[in-house]
Design a protein around this motif. Structure first.
Motif, mmCIF file in Angstrom:
data_model
loop_
_atom_site.group_PDB
_atom_site.id
_atom_site.type_symbol
_atom_site.label_atom_id
_atom_site.label_comp_id
_atom_site.label_asym_id
_atom_site.label_seq_id
_atom_site.Cartn_x
_atom_site.Cartn_y
_atom_site.Cartn_z
ATOM 1 N N UNK A 110 -2.683 -16.804 -5.684
ATOM 2 C CA UNK A 110 -1.482 -17.836 -5.357
ATOM 3 C C UNK A 110 -1.260 -17.944 -3.763
ATOM 4 N N UNK A 111 -1.130 -19.022 -3.536
ATOM 5 C CA UNK A 111 -1.106 -19.377 -1.981
ATOM 6 C C UNK A 111 0.377 -18.781 -1.626
ATOM 7 N N UNK A 112 1.398 -18.906 -2.303
ATOM 8 C CA UNK A 112 2.519 -18.583 -1.737
ATOM 9 C C UNK A 112 2.831 -17.051 -1.497
ATOM 10 N N UNK A 113 2.383 -16.161 -2.272
ATOM 11 C CA UNK A 113 2.405 -14.876 -2.070
ATOM 12 C C UNK A 113 1.245 -14.025 -2.315
ATOM 13 N N UNK A 114 0.221 -14.693 -2.426
ATOM 14 C CA UNK A 114 -1.180 -13.938 -2.632
ATOM 15 C C UNK A 114 -1.332 -13.117 -3.753
ATOM 16 N N UNK A 136 4.232 -17.932 -20.938
ATOM 17 C CA UNK A 136 3.801 -18.976 -20.180
ATOM 18 C C UNK A 136 2.287 -19.246 -19.590
ATOM 19 N N UNK A 137 1.847 -19.978 -19.036
ATOM 20 C CA UNK A 137 0.506 -20.219 -18.646
ATOM 21 C C UNK A 137 -0.095 -19.209 -17.754
ATOM 22 N N UNK A 138 0.653 -18.612 -16.832
ATOM 23 C CA UNK A 138 0.155 -17.470 -16.153
ATOM 24 C C UNK A 138 1.136 -16.433 -15.942
ATOM 25 N N UNK A 139 0.527 -15.108 -15.582
ATOM 26 C CA UNK A 139 1.111 -13.923 -15.181
ATOM 27 C C UNK A 139 0.592 -13.397 -13.684
ATOM 28 N N UNK A 140 1.378 -13.375 -12.905
ATOM 29 C CA UNK A 140 1.062 -13.181 -11.658
ATOM 30 C C UNK A 140 1.051 -11.623 -11.108
ATOM 31 N N UNK A 141 0.332 -11.039 -10.850
ATOM 32 C CA UNK A 141 0.208 -9.607 -10.326
ATOM 33 C C UNK A 141 0.276 -9.320 -8.753
ATOM 34 N N UNK A 142 1.386 -8.788 -8.702
ATOM 35 C CA UNK A 142 1.874 -8.591 -6.933
ATOM 36 C C UNK A 142 0.700 -7.967 -6.229
ATOM 37 N N UNK A 186 -2.000 -9.299 5.131
ATOM 38 C CA UNK A 186 -0.751 -10.026 5.569
ATOM 39 C C UNK A 186 -0.676 -11.222 4.226
ATOM 40 N N UNK A 187 0.621 -11.563 4.072
ATOM 41 C CA UNK A 187 0.967 -12.469 3.115
ATOM 42 C C UNK A 187 0.765 -13.824 3.723
ATOM 43 N N UNK A 188 0.480 -15.007 2.975
ATOM 44 C CA UNK A 188 0.060 -16.345 3.797
ATOM 45 C C UNK A 188 1.485 -16.554 4.262
#
Length: 178
Positions: free
Chosen positions: A46-50, A105-111, A129-131
């Protein structure tokens, strides 16, 4: 005993490019967290938080995490509701979804950097580093402490980076003693 004769032919015409098998991932505290049919490094970020993006409709996986708080995170001019999932042993933030039900939902995001394939070893992802991190730091210096969720996530990320560095130092010291 009678002799059993078989004339079966075993054929494999499966030409998948992906590596076969399941991949297991663990929390920094060594708790088993995820088993999935692909390496996380092959999935998009993901671009927002990688965060690693798992597409729920096309992936087979089992996530062993407990639901926690619901946070509303500000992303530029939008807001996002996150249903957060934590490690059952140490309560580290592992993943989040945008719907209240796991895989709903459509996605699960792994930190980023929360899990690793090698049990008990922090992932190198913590040091990435985070974006847009420098942009946020510059903005935060011009504003008073706003206590918003972006600051909280950044502070957690920095704290987790410190914990990962300490764990690496302990592992290096233990390896040097033996």
């Amino acid at each position: 005993m009678p002799k059993i004769i078989s004339n079966s032919i075993i054929s494999s015409s499966d030409n998948r490019e992906e590596a076969q098998g399941l991949h297991s991932y663990y929390c920094l505290c060594s708790e088993f967290i995820l088993v999935i049919d692909i390496e996380l490094g092959q999935l998009p970020r993901r671009e927002t938080d990688n965060a690693v993006i798992i597409e729920n409709a096309s992936r087979m996986y089992k996530l062993h995490a407990i639901p926690g708080e619901v946070k509303i995170v500000r992303r530029s001019d939008e807001f996002e509701k996150q249903y957060r999932l934590y490690c059952p042993r140490c309560s580290l933030l592992i993943a989040y979804e945008t719907t209240p039900h796991l895989k709903g939902g459509p996605y699960t995001y792994i930190v980023q950097g929360a899990i690793n394939e090698i049990q008990g070893v922090p992932h190198n992802d913590w040091e990435l580093e985070l974006p847009g991190k420098q942009d946020r730091i510059d903005q935060d210096q011009g504003e008073e402490d706003s206590h918003d969720d972006n600051n909280e996530m950044r502070l957690r990320m920095e704290g987790n980076q410190d914990a990962a560095a300490k764990a690496r130092a302990l592992l290096a010291a233990a390896a040097g003693e033996s």
